[in-house]
Every structure is written in C-alpha cells, then in structure tokens.
Design a protein around this motif. Sequence first.
Motif, PDB file in Angstrom:
ATOM      1  N   GLU A  38       1.311  -1.170   0.480  1.00  0.00           N
ATOM      2  CA  GLU A  38      -0.282  -0.252  -0.328  1.00  0.00           C
ATOM      3  C   GLU A  38       0.953   1.275  -0.659  1.00  0.00           C
ATOM      4  OE1 GLU A  38      -1.229   0.145   4.669  1.00  0.00           O
ATOM      5  OE2 GLU A  38      -2.591  -1.087   3.567  1.00  0.00           O
ATOM      6  N   PRO A  39       0.814   2.342   0.217  1.00  0.00           N
ATOM      7  CA  PRO A  39       1.026   3.283  -0.518  1.00  0.00           C
ATOM      8  C   PRO A  39       2.221   3.890   0.679  1.00  0.00           C
ATOM      9  CG  PRO A  39      -0.688   3.756  -1.391  1.00  0.00           C
ATOM     10  CD  PRO A  39      -1.003   2.590  -1.076  1.00  0.00           C
ATOM     11  N   GLY A  40       3.629   4.458   1.156  1.00  0.00           N
ATOM     12  CA  GLY A  40       4.213   4.499   2.256  1.00  0.00           C
ATOM     13  C   GLY A  40       4.622   3.488   2.218  1.00  0.00           C
ATOM     14  N   THR A  41       4.778   2.056   1.768  1.00  0.00           N
ATOM     15  CA  THR A  41       5.549   0.774   1.902  1.00  0.00           C
ATOM     16  C   THR A  41       6.577   1.145   1.474  1.00  0.00           C
ATOM     17  OG1 THR A  41       3.091  -0.372   2.307  1.00  0.00           O
ATOM     18  CG2 THR A  41       5.357  -1.686   2.395  1.00  0.00           C
ATOM     19  N   GLY A  42       7.652   0.384   2.486  1.00  0.00           N
ATOM     20  CA  GLY A  42       9.179   0.551   1.624  1.00  0.00           C
ATOM     21  C   GLY A  42       9.022  -0.666   1.096  1.00  0.00           C
ATOM     22  N   VAL A  43       9.497  -1.159  -0.642  1.00  0.00           N
ATOM     23  CA  VAL A  43      10.415  -2.690  -0.703  1.00  0.00           C
ATOM     24  C   VAL A  43      11.085  -2.831  -1.692  1.00  0.00           C
ATOM     25  CG1 VAL A  43       7.328  -2.281  -1.674  1.00  0.00           C
ATOM     26  CG2 VAL A  43       8.828  -0.864  -2.834  1.00  0.00           C
ATOM     27  N   ARG A  44      11.712  -3.914  -1.921  1.00  0.00           N
ATOM     28  CA  ARG A  44      13.010  -4.347  -2.753  1.00  0.00           C
ATOM     29  C   ARG A  44      12.367  -4.431  -4.219  1.00  0.00           C
ATOM     30  NH1 ARG A  44      14.838  -8.213   0.653  1.00  0.00           N
ATOM     31  NH2 ARG A  44      14.016  -9.965  -1.012  1.00  0.00           N
ATOM     32  N   VAL A  81       8.012  -7.436   0.334  1.00  0.00           N
ATOM     33  CA  VAL A  81       7.264  -5.924   1.340  1.00  0.00           C
ATOM     34  C   VAL A  81       8.305  -5.805   2.012  1.00  0.00           C
ATOM     35  CG1 VAL A  81       5.067  -4.687   1.343  1.00  0.00           C
ATOM     36  CG2 VAL A  81       5.309  -6.052  -0.174  1.00  0.00           C
ATOM     37  N   LEU A  82       8.665  -4.627   2.749  1.00  0.00           N
ATOM     38  CA  LEU A  82       9.870  -4.565   4.187  1.00  0.00           C
ATOM     39  C   LEU A  82       9.431  -3.967   5.186  1.00  0.00           C
ATOM     40  CD1 LEU A  82      12.852  -3.087   2.053  1.00  0.00           C
ATOM     41  CD2 LEU A  82      12.983  -5.294   2.591  1.00  0.00           C
ATOM     42  N   ASP A  83       9.028  -4.481   5.975  1.00  0.00           N
ATOM     43  CA  ASP A  83       9.042  -3.785   7.412  1.00  0.00           C
ATOM     44  C   ASP A  83       9.295  -2.172   7.549  1.00  0.00           C
ATOM     45  OD1 ASP A  83       9.734  -6.312   9.736  1.00  0.00           O
ATOM     46  OD2 ASP A  83       7.670  -5.872   8.315  1.00  0.00           O
ATOM     47  N   ALA A  84       8.148  -1.199   7.786  1.00  0.00           N
ATOM     48  CA  ALA A  84       8.682  -0.254   8.119  1.00  0.00           C
ATOM     49  C   ALA A  84      10.241   0.262   8.290  1.00  0.00           C
ATOM     50  CB  ALA A  84       7.791   1.170   8.921  1.00  0.00           C
ATOM     51  N   ASP A  85      10.712  -0.516   9.869  1.00  0.00           N
ATOM     52  CA  ASP A  85      11.949  -0.104  10.722  1.00  0.00           C
ATOM     53  C   ASP A  85      13.049  -0.693   9.845  1.00  0.00           C
ATOM     54  OD1 ASP A  85      10.420   0.416  12.662  1.00  0.00           O
ATOM     55  OD2 ASP A  85      10.133  -0.777  13.802  1.00  0.00           O
ATOM     56  N   GLU A  86      13.010  -1.792   8.614  1.00  0.00           N
ATOM     57  CA  GLU A  86      13.840  -1.908   8.423  1.00  0.00           C
ATOM     58  C   GLU A  86      14.033  -1.653   6.633  1.00  0.00           C
ATOM     59  OE1 GLU A  86      14.802  -6.881   5.985  1.00  0.00           O
ATOM     60  OE2 GLU A  86      12.961  -5.829   6.364  1.00  0.00           O
TER      61      GLU A  86
END
Length: 153
Positions: A38-44, A81-86
Amino acid sequence: MDIAFLFPFILLIGVMFLMTRSAKNRQRQAMEMRDAMEPGTGVRTIGGMYAQVKEVREDTVLLELTPGVHALFAKNAIGAVLDADEYERIITGAEEVDDEEAPVVPDDASSLTETSDDTAEDRVELGKEGATAEAAAEEPKKDDGERGSRSDS
C-alpha cells in the motif's frame, strides 16, 4: 504387469506432485505479499533496488526511488515488502548493533588456545636458540635404508 515395473513411475508421479504443490504455495505467498503493498510501504525489487510505494494499480506499482523521482514497475518485479523499521535502516545506512548477540572475535589465534604454567615448560621453540637437546633426542631416527637418513658419525 509386474508391480516392480510400475514402482518407478508411481514414485516419479509422486515427486512431481510434491514439486508442483510447493511451487504453487510459493506463488500464492508472493501474490499475498504483493497484495499487501500500500502507499508508503518500503519495497525491494527483484533487481535489488529499494523504493517506497506511491501508488498501487492493477498490474503495476508506482515507486518513489528518491524524493521526486518516480518509476513504474510491474507488480511481479517486487521481490519483498519490507517492514517500516527495516526499510528505514536500509535507506539510512544504519547498522544493527546488538552487543549481546554479536560474536566475540579474537585479535589473534593465541587467545584461542589455553596455556597454563605447567604446559609452558614442555613447549619447545623450534628454530630458535632456546631449543633444547631433549627435543632433538625425542625425534625418531631413521634407518639407513630410508630416504633422508642421517649418519650419526
């Protein structure tokens, strides 16, 4: 027909069934992960690029690579899909430091061996002037017929 003739075929079919089942499970997990974006999520991405999701579409996703730089990717190109902290830790370059779980690495190999006072007396320094004659006497002598034998004359 003989049952021994059918056994390899039955075994092959069983292995193929298990392989396709595990592949379907991996595909299902990847689809669920991509649907969780979803918007705002960090991804690789599968290419190793880190970005933040700006917009999720049916088959594509709009990623913000750096502030103001956007790129459109296929959903299949998202590797994780990454956690916000990671995500923040990776983007800022901060290293995780956990002193309790970090292994202790010695500076040299001498700290890996235990030495006590009584074993230090038995130690022989080879190639140095302090080498004792006792160490040379303990060396087994070779017969005359062996290669490299010495004559004791």
